[in-house]
Scaffold this active site. Structure first.
Site, PDB file in Angstrom:
ATOM      1  N   HIS A 158      -2.601  15.364 -26.226  1.00 40.85           N
ATOM      2  CA  HIS A 158      -2.505  13.972 -25.771  1.00 40.85           C
ATOM      3  C   HIS A 158      -3.674  13.094 -26.191  1.00 40.85           C
ATOM      4  CE1 HIS A 158       0.896  15.434 -23.559  1.00 40.85           C
ATOM      5  NE2 HIS A 158       1.078  14.282 -22.943  1.00 40.85           N
TER       6      HIS A 158
ATOM      7  N   LYS B 208       5.429  22.832 -14.566  1.00 42.45           N
ATOM      8  CA  LYS B 208       4.776  21.612 -14.104  1.00 42.45           C
ATOM      9  C   LYS B 208       4.555  21.672 -12.593  1.00 42.45           C
ATOM     10  CE  LYS B 208       3.560  17.168 -14.932  1.00 42.45           C
ATOM     11  NZ  LYS B 208       4.348  16.006 -15.349  1.00 42.45           N
TER      12      LYS B 208
ATOM     13  N   GLU C 120      -5.676  16.395 -10.983  1.00 44.14           N
ATOM     14  CA  GLU C 120      -6.188  16.643 -12.340  1.00 44.14           C
ATOM     15  C   GLU C 120      -7.706  16.813 -12.378  1.00 44.14           C
ATOM     16  OE1 GLU C 120      -4.545  15.133 -16.586  1.00 44.14           O
ATOM     17  OE2 GLU C 120      -5.624  13.616 -15.449  1.00 44.14           O
TER      18      GLU C 120
ATOM     19  N   LYS D 213       2.189  11.216 -11.354  1.00 46.06           N
ATOM     20  CA  LYS D 213       1.358  10.319 -12.158  1.00 46.06           C
ATOM     21  C   LYS D 213       2.124   9.023 -12.409  1.00 46.06           C
ATOM     22  CE  LYS D 213      -1.887  13.002 -14.950  1.00 46.06           C
ATOM     23  NZ  LYS D 213      -2.288  13.314 -16.334  1.00 46.06           N
TER      24      LYS D 213
ATOM     25  N   ARG E 168       0.810  -1.222   0.000  1.00 45.63           N
ATOM     26  CA  ARG E 168       0.000   0.000   0.000  1.00 45.63           C
ATOM     27  C   ARG E 168       0.845   1.275   0.000  1.00 45.63           C
ATOM     28  NH1 ARG E 168      -3.076  -3.181   3.791  1.00 45.63           N
ATOM     29  NH2 ARG E 168      -4.965  -3.999   2.798  1.00 45.63           N
TER      30      ARG E 168
ATOM     31  N   GLU F 202       7.227  17.142 -26.172  1.00 44.49           N
ATOM     32  CA  GLU F 202       6.589  17.692 -24.970  1.00 44.49           C
ATOM     33  C   GLU F 202       7.047  19.133 -24.741  1.00 44.49           C
ATOM     34  OE1 GLU F 202       4.361  16.808 -22.821  1.00 44.49           O
ATOM     35  OE2 GLU F 202       4.067  14.659 -23.006  1.00 44.49           O
TER      36      GLU F 202
ATOM     37  N   ASN G 227      -2.594  18.007 -20.850  1.00 44.07           N
ATOM     38  CA  ASN G 227      -2.993  17.001 -21.843  1.00 44.07           C
ATOM     39  C   ASN G 227      -3.080  17.579 -23.255  1.00 44.07           C
ATOM     40  OD1 ASN G 227      -3.271  14.763 -20.056  1.00 44.07           O
ATOM     41  ND2 ASN G 227      -5.242  15.565 -19.367  1.00 44.07           N
TER      42      ASN G 227
ATOM     43  N   HIS H  73       6.209   8.540 -27.579  1.00 45.94           N
ATOM     44  CA  HIS H  73       5.222   9.437 -26.977  1.00 45.94           C
ATOM     45  C   HIS H  73       5.399  10.894 -27.408  1.00 45.94           C
ATOM     46  CE1 HIS H  73       2.430  11.054 -24.044  1.00 45.94           C
ATOM     47  NE2 HIS H  73       3.383  11.851 -23.581  1.00 45.94           N
TER      48      HIS H  73
ATOM     49  N   HIS I  98      -2.202   9.601 -27.644  1.00 48.46           N
ATOM     50  CA  HIS I  98      -2.366   8.263 -27.087  1.00 48.46           C
ATOM     51  C   HIS I  98      -3.008   7.313 -28.106  1.00 48.46           C
ATOM     52  CE1 HIS I  98      -2.189   9.714 -22.607  1.00 48.46           C
ATOM     53  NE2 HIS I  98      -1.024   9.750 -23.225  1.00 48.46           N
TER      54      HIS I  98
ATOM     55  N   ARG J   9      -4.808  20.973 -14.171  1.00 54.69           N
ATOM     56  CA  ARG J   9      -3.783  20.041 -14.644  1.00 54.69           C
ATOM     57  C   ARG J   9      -4.149  19.410 -15.981  1.00 54.69           C
ATOM     58  NH1 ARG J   9      -0.396  15.579 -10.992  1.00 54.69           N
ATOM     59  NH2 ARG J   9       1.013  14.970 -12.682  1.00 54.69           N
TER      60      ARG J   9
END
Length: 343
Positions: free
Chosen positions: A241, A220, A230, A141, A119, A183, A238, A257, A245, A234
């Site tokens: 994106h 960031k 998000e 993330k 955990r 990016e 994207n 990517h 993706h 945030r």
């Protein structure tokens, strides 16, 4: 240089050169002696594995290493499960540590392992690619891919430190450097300040790279501190994106990517200018930047092919998709579009 991120967990991002050889003593300042598992890939292991292993060992840690094949195809449930089993076999406890040494795939995978094992165990991000340095290593993330799509399983889980050794960029192949700049152009469009000027001037491993990395990380950091999970702000990160993706998935993750993000940015900009939203001068500036860094891919996919993948995207809500729509450099807005209208 040290940049502090004050999210659900406060941690430092250390940026410099020749940091890997003293990583053990640096980590010892924030983490007492324990078991440490370095998670890396085969290419990075051959370049920097021994340096990091020996530094941690010299500091007094009990160190082991788990190596995965490089590439997006390793960011899956099988690798995730194998690392968890390995940690258990090494008798890792909740107070032990994972060090993610590599690019975005390693960071995402190792981070999700850290979030899940018992955990939650501490982990340190040590990005070795430009893409990971300016994006995936910061913000917490973590995720793995499923056959149906990218990053469909994951968690928000912050590291206890990020160590960025810019010296590792010296060994970065041109393709990976270009991957990071995909990016970088996205950040330039979001910010429209000094970063846009630097990207326009030219970023190389010997020119503007220190300031470029710093500015991306500072932006960031601001976004993550304002909206860690998000829920709103945030989502701006994207930009490009939604289509990126889909392109990655359709290519069997052969298209990297950053290059896919650049293509996705071009697609959403085409949509925006057709809708009369994006200023023509901004569109011209963007296409000039994409050309400058050679952000082109050979494979082409129809909008219908991409829609079939987009319907499974995390940002999809029924028949609608949340996209980041560019209006100008420094002016991008979150909007809801009907998926079928993308045609």
């Amino acid at each position: 240089m040290v940049i502090n991120v004050n999210a659900s967990k406060s941690y430092d991002i250390e940026i410099g050169r020749n940091l890997l050889s003293k990583i053990g003593e640096d980590i010892l300042k924030i983490k007492s002696l324990c078991n440490v598992c370095i998670v890396t890939d085969d290419i990075v292991a051959s370049l920097y594995g021994d340096i990091v292993f020996n530094s941690l060992k010299k500091a007094g840690y009990n160190v082991c290493m788990f190596t995965i094949p490089h590439g997006e195809k390793s960011k899956n449930i099988k690798s995730f499960s194998e690392i968890l089993e390995y940690l258990a076999s090494q008798n890792f406890k909740r107070n032990d540590l994972i060090v993610a040494l590599g690019g975005g795939v390693v960071g995402d995978l190792a981070g999700f392992v850290a979030a899940s094992y018992m955990r939650g165990v501490d982990f340190v991000q040590v990005p070795t690619t430009l893409l990971a340095m300016i994006d995936s290593s910061v913000g917490g993330k973590t995720a793995i891919d499923l056959p149906n799509g990218k990053n469909l399983v994951g968690a928000f889980y912050q590291p206890i430190k990020v160590i960025i050794d810019l010296k590792t960029l010296d060994s970065l192949p041109c393709t990976e450097y270009k991957n990071g700049m995909g990016e970088g152009i996205k950040y330039a469009m979001l910010m429209d300040n000094e970063l846009e000027s630097i990207v326009g001037e030219g970023v190389t491993c010997s020119s503007n790279i220190d300031r470029f990395v710093e500015l991306c990380i500072r932006y960031k950091k601001y976004i993550v501190e304002e909206d860690e999970k998000e829920s709103n702000l945030r989502r701006l990160l994207n930009l490009g994106h939604t289509f990126a993706h889909a392109i990655e998935k359709l290519s069997g993750y052969e298209i990297p990517h950053g290059l896919a993000v650049a293509k996705g940015l071009k697609i959403i900009s085409d949509i925006s200018i057709k809708q009369g939203k994006l200023a023509p001068c901004a569109y011209e500036k963007l296409t000039t930047l994409l050309d400058r860094y050679d952000m082109h891919i050979d494979k082409e996919y129809s909008m219908q092919q991409m829609i079939d993948v987009i319907k499974l995207d995390k940002k999809a809500e029924g028949e609608y998709i949340n996209v980041v729509m560019p209006y100008a450099f420094g002016d991008c807005r979150i909007e809801k579009l009907k998926i079928e209208d993308l045609i």
